[in-house]
Design a protein around this motif. Structure first.
Motif, PDB file in Angstrom:
ATOM      1  N   GLU A   1     -10.854  12.316  -3.907  1.00 33.80           N
ATOM      2  CA  GLU A   1     -10.260  11.782  -2.839  1.00 33.80           C
ATOM      3  C   GLU A   1      -8.678  11.016  -3.588  1.00 33.80           C
ATOM      4  OE1 GLU A   1     -12.833   8.086  -1.783  1.00 33.80           O
ATOM      5  OE2 GLU A   1     -11.637   6.775  -3.599  1.00 33.80           O
ATOM      6  N   ALA A   2      -8.482  11.520  -4.715  1.00 38.58           N
ATOM      7  CA  ALA A   2      -6.907  10.868  -4.956  1.00 38.58           C
ATOM      8  C   ALA A   2      -6.130  12.413  -5.085  1.00 38.58           C
ATOM      9  CB  ALA A   2      -7.196  10.754  -7.054  1.00 38.58           C
ATOM     10  N   SER A   3      -6.930  13.510  -4.729  1.00 41.63           N
ATOM     11  CA  SER A   3      -5.926  14.927  -4.245  1.00 41.63           C
ATOM     12  C   SER A   3      -5.580  14.509  -2.731  1.00 41.63           C
ATOM     13  CB  SER A   3      -6.497  16.031  -5.063  1.00 41.63           C
ATOM     14  OG  SER A   3      -6.532  15.692  -6.479  1.00 41.63           O
ATOM     15  N   LEU A   4      -5.857  14.230  -1.917  1.00 46.44           N
ATOM     16  CA  LEU A   4      -6.200  13.844  -0.684  1.00 46.44           C
ATOM     17  C   LEU A   4      -5.833  13.464  -0.047  1.00 46.44           C
ATOM     18  CD1 LEU A   4      -7.912  15.245   1.715  1.00 46.44           C
ATOM     19  CD2 LEU A   4      -9.310  13.476   1.253  1.00 46.44           C
ATOM     20  N   VAL A   5      -4.663  13.278   1.263  1.00 45.76           N
ATOM     21  CA  VAL A   5      -3.623  12.364   1.813  1.00 45.76           C
ATOM     22  C   VAL A   5      -3.409  13.576   3.123  1.00 45.76           C
ATOM     23  CG1 VAL A   5      -0.997  12.648   2.594  1.00 45.76           C
ATOM     24  CG2 VAL A   5      -1.655  12.386  -0.132  1.00 45.76           C
ATOM     25  N   ILE A   6      -4.116  11.909   3.467  1.00 44.33           N
ATOM     26  CA  ILE A   6      -4.728  12.401   5.097  1.00 44.33           C
ATOM     27  C   ILE A   6      -2.881  12.366   6.238  1.00 44.33           C
ATOM     28  CG2 ILE A   6      -6.422  12.508   5.696  1.00 44.33           C
ATOM     29  CD1 ILE A   6      -5.945   9.476   7.452  1.00 44.33           C
TER      30      ILE A   6
ATOM     31  N   ALA B   1       6.333  21.613   0.370  1.00 43.70           N
ATOM     32  CA  ALA B   1       7.897  21.850   0.183  1.00 43.70           C
ATOM     33  C   ALA B   1       7.536  20.944  -0.941  1.00 43.70           C
ATOM     34  CB  ALA B   1       8.515  21.988   1.086  1.00 43.70           C
ATOM     35  N   ALA B   2       6.770  19.953  -0.140  1.00 49.31           N
ATOM     36  CA  ALA B   2       6.955  18.392  -1.069  1.00 49.31           C
ATOM     37  C   ALA B   2       5.487  18.697  -2.317  1.00 49.31           C
ATOM     38  CB  ALA B   2       6.377  17.258  -0.488  1.00 49.31           C
ATOM     39  N   GLY B   3       5.300  19.856  -2.611  1.00 50.30           N
ATOM     40  CA  GLY B   3       4.154  20.408  -3.672  1.00 50.30           C
ATOM     41  C   GLY B   3       2.695  20.047  -3.131  1.00 50.30           C
TER      42      GLY B   3
ATOM     43  N   GLU C   1      -1.237  13.142  -8.659  1.00 51.47           N
ATOM     44  CA  GLU C   1      -0.055  12.370  -9.962  1.00 51.47           C
ATOM     45  C   GLU C   1       1.033  12.626  -8.336  1.00 51.47           C
ATOM     46  OE1 GLU C   1       1.350  13.097 -13.466  1.00 51.47           O
ATOM     47  OE2 GLU C   1      -0.981  13.675 -14.505  1.00 51.47           O
ATOM     48  N   ASN C   2       1.133  13.667  -7.628  1.00 51.84           N
ATOM     49  CA  ASN C   2       1.967  13.743  -6.188  1.00 51.84           C
ATOM     50  C   ASN C   2       1.896  13.465  -5.760  1.00 51.84           C
ATOM     51  OD1 ASN C   2       4.535  15.467  -5.582  1.00 51.84           O
ATOM     52  ND2 ASN C   2       2.789  17.341  -4.704  1.00 51.84           N
ATOM     53  N   SER C   3       0.137  12.632  -4.999  1.00 47.65           N
ATOM     54  CA  SER C   3      -0.031  12.413  -3.824  1.00 47.65           C
ATOM     55  C   SER C   3       1.551  11.262  -3.420  1.00 47.65           C
ATOM     56  CB  SER C   3      -0.644  11.311  -3.721  1.00 47.65           C
ATOM     57  OG  SER C   3      -1.010  10.694  -4.436  1.00 47.65           O
ATOM     58  N   TYR C   4       2.062  10.156  -3.982  1.00 45.93           N
ATOM     59  CA  TYR C   4       2.692   9.480  -3.746  1.00 45.93           C
ATOM     60  C   TYR C   4       4.361   9.759  -3.079  1.00 45.93           C
ATOM     61  CZ  TYR C   4       6.257   6.006  -2.722  1.00 45.93           C
ATOM     62  OH  TYR C   4       7.209   4.388  -2.798  1.00 45.93           O
ATOM     63  N   GLN C   5       4.843  11.350  -3.928  1.00 44.73           N
ATOM     64  CA  GLN C   5       5.549  11.870  -3.221  1.00 44.73           C
ATOM     65  C   GLN C   5       5.269  12.525  -2.130  1.00 44.73           C
ATOM     66  OE1 GLN C   5       4.783  11.609  -6.397  1.00 44.73           O
ATOM     67  NE2 GLN C   5       6.534  10.577  -7.058  1.00 44.73           N
ATOM     68  N   LEU C   6       4.030  13.327  -1.583  1.00 41.51           N
ATOM     69  CA  LEU C   6       3.800  14.088  -0.434  1.00 41.51           C
ATOM     70  C   LEU C   6       3.217  12.901   0.673  1.00 41.51           C
ATOM     71  CD1 LEU C   6       3.029  16.090   1.160  1.00 41.51           C
ATOM     72  CD2 LEU C   6       0.491  15.459   0.262  1.00 41.51           C
ATOM     73  N   ILE C   7       2.748  11.698   0.682  1.00 32.81           N
ATOM     74  CA  ILE C   7       3.215  10.643   1.600  1.00 32.81           C
ATOM     75  C   ILE C   7       4.159  10.754   2.280  1.00 32.81           C
ATOM     76  CG2 ILE C   7       2.364   8.639   1.883  1.00 32.81           C
ATOM     77  CD1 ILE C   7       0.100   9.170  -0.043  1.00 32.81           C
TER      78      ILE C   7
END
Length: 349
Positions: free
Chosen positions: A202-207, A292-294, A316-322
């Motif tokens: 769940e923490a790794s997932l971005v929609i 490109a955003a990881g 740890e990268n989810s915020y930057q990906l969003i």
């Protein structure tokens, strides 16, 4: 069974992310080869509200799209026009469970996402409507019954193109491995994933909503046409999608999120090969921005052509990906899994 004058009930059904195997729940593929789908319900819902009214009319409302119909209570109204999902559920329930009497009612619905989202919203709406009637009439229907009825109303009575996974995910809720057998049976297998593995997933997932709603009909019809012709290329990719669902299930049970991402990427490549229009310029741009955003991998949820996309990344990268997806024109967020299926409850006056 009668509906009382004090009727005032609500129901909801969860929407789902199609993680792997989507498309293998389509006929004629699953009728001949059997299908496997892995999906998970999320914190987005379709809602239905039933209440008695004193104006003696059948009032149908879809508040999220601003549509309303006021009709004479009747079972003779065409169901393939207007708010057809509302009409079809009402007609079936009145004929089957209310002795064929057209009872005056107000039926209101909302959905948490735009139409054409790729999250199974239309099917969840039908499930929520059926669940509201099930609760109001105290019908002896379990989740398999509700899901099967929703499938019959959408795919048989209304003739809408699509598969079988959405109705079952909305009725059952949770993270499920679904088997669509060749004798038209469906088996829902809830996955008993260790909590720490589920938390990491769940923490790794971005929609991300692409900003484009899409009609899945043309994509699904092209897939079905390829299957009807037994097109070798289409069949190969459908077999790959089916195997991906099995492999992703095993990876999740092990808590191997990087392997889950690899399968997600492979599944996206296979899915794009089954029909034209599954990807487009907007989807490709968002996918490229995410990578490109990881992001480790991503794909669309549902038939394709727009709607919601999902990506896996290091938490740890989810915020930057969003942030990157939002800057690229998408509407991205974290998401939470839900584990309850369709449920109804009374509303006090």
């Amino acid at each position: 069974m009668a509906i009382g004058d004090a009727l005032n009930v609500r129901a909801r059904a969860p929407l789902r992310l199609g993680l792997a195997g989507g498309g293998t729940d389509l006929s004629p593929y699953c009728n001949e080869y059997g299908g496997n789908v892995l999906n998970a319900t999320i914190d987005r819902f379709a809602y239905a509200h039933l209440r008695a009214n004193r104006i003696g009319a059948l009032v149908l409302r879809a508040r999220d799209v601003g549509e309303e119909e006021i009709l004479d209570p009747s079972l003779d109204h065409p169901i393939r026009e207007g708010l057809m999902l509302h009409r079809a559920v009402y007609t079936h329930m009145m004929r089957t469970y209310c002795d064929g009497v057209a009872v005056p009612l107000t039926m209101s619905t909302t959905i948490d996402v735009p139409a054409g989202s790729g999250l199974g919203a239309s099917s969840a709406l039908v499930v929520a409507l059926i669940e509201a009637f099930r609760y109001a009439l105290r019908l002896p229907l379990g989740p398999y019954d509700v899901a099967r009825l929703a499938f019959e109303i959408e795919r048989v009575h209304l003739g809408l193109a699509g598969g079988r996974q959405d109705q079952y995910s909305a009725a059952f809720g949770g993270v499920n491995f679904l088997e669509f057998l060749t004798d038209d049976r469906v088996i829902v297998n809830p996955l008993r994933i260790r909590r720490e593995h589920l938390n990491e997933f769940e923490a790794s997932l971005v929609i991300c909503f692409s900003g484009q709603s899409r009609r899945s009909d043309s994509i699904i019809k092209e897939q079905v046409a390829g299957l009807n012709k037994m097109d070798e290329k289409t069949l190969i990719h459908m077999h790959e999608l089916k195997q991906d669902a099995i492999e992703m299930k095993l990876a999740l049970l092990r808590g191997d999120i990087r392997r889950t991402a690899e399968i997600l990427g492979h599944s996206w490549a296979s899915k794009k090969a089954t029909a034209a229009g599954i990807s487009n310029q907007t989807v490709d741009q968002l996918y490229d921005a995410a990578m490109a955003a990881g992001a480790w991998a991503g794909k669309v949820s549902g038939a394709g052509g727009g709607g919601f996309m999902m990506f896996l990344t290091d938490p740890e990268n989810s915020y930057q990906l969003i942030q990157a997806l939002n800057e690229a024109g998408g509407q991205a967020s974290a998401v939470k899994f839900t584990f309850e299926g369709a449920e109804g409850w009374p509303i006090s006056a």
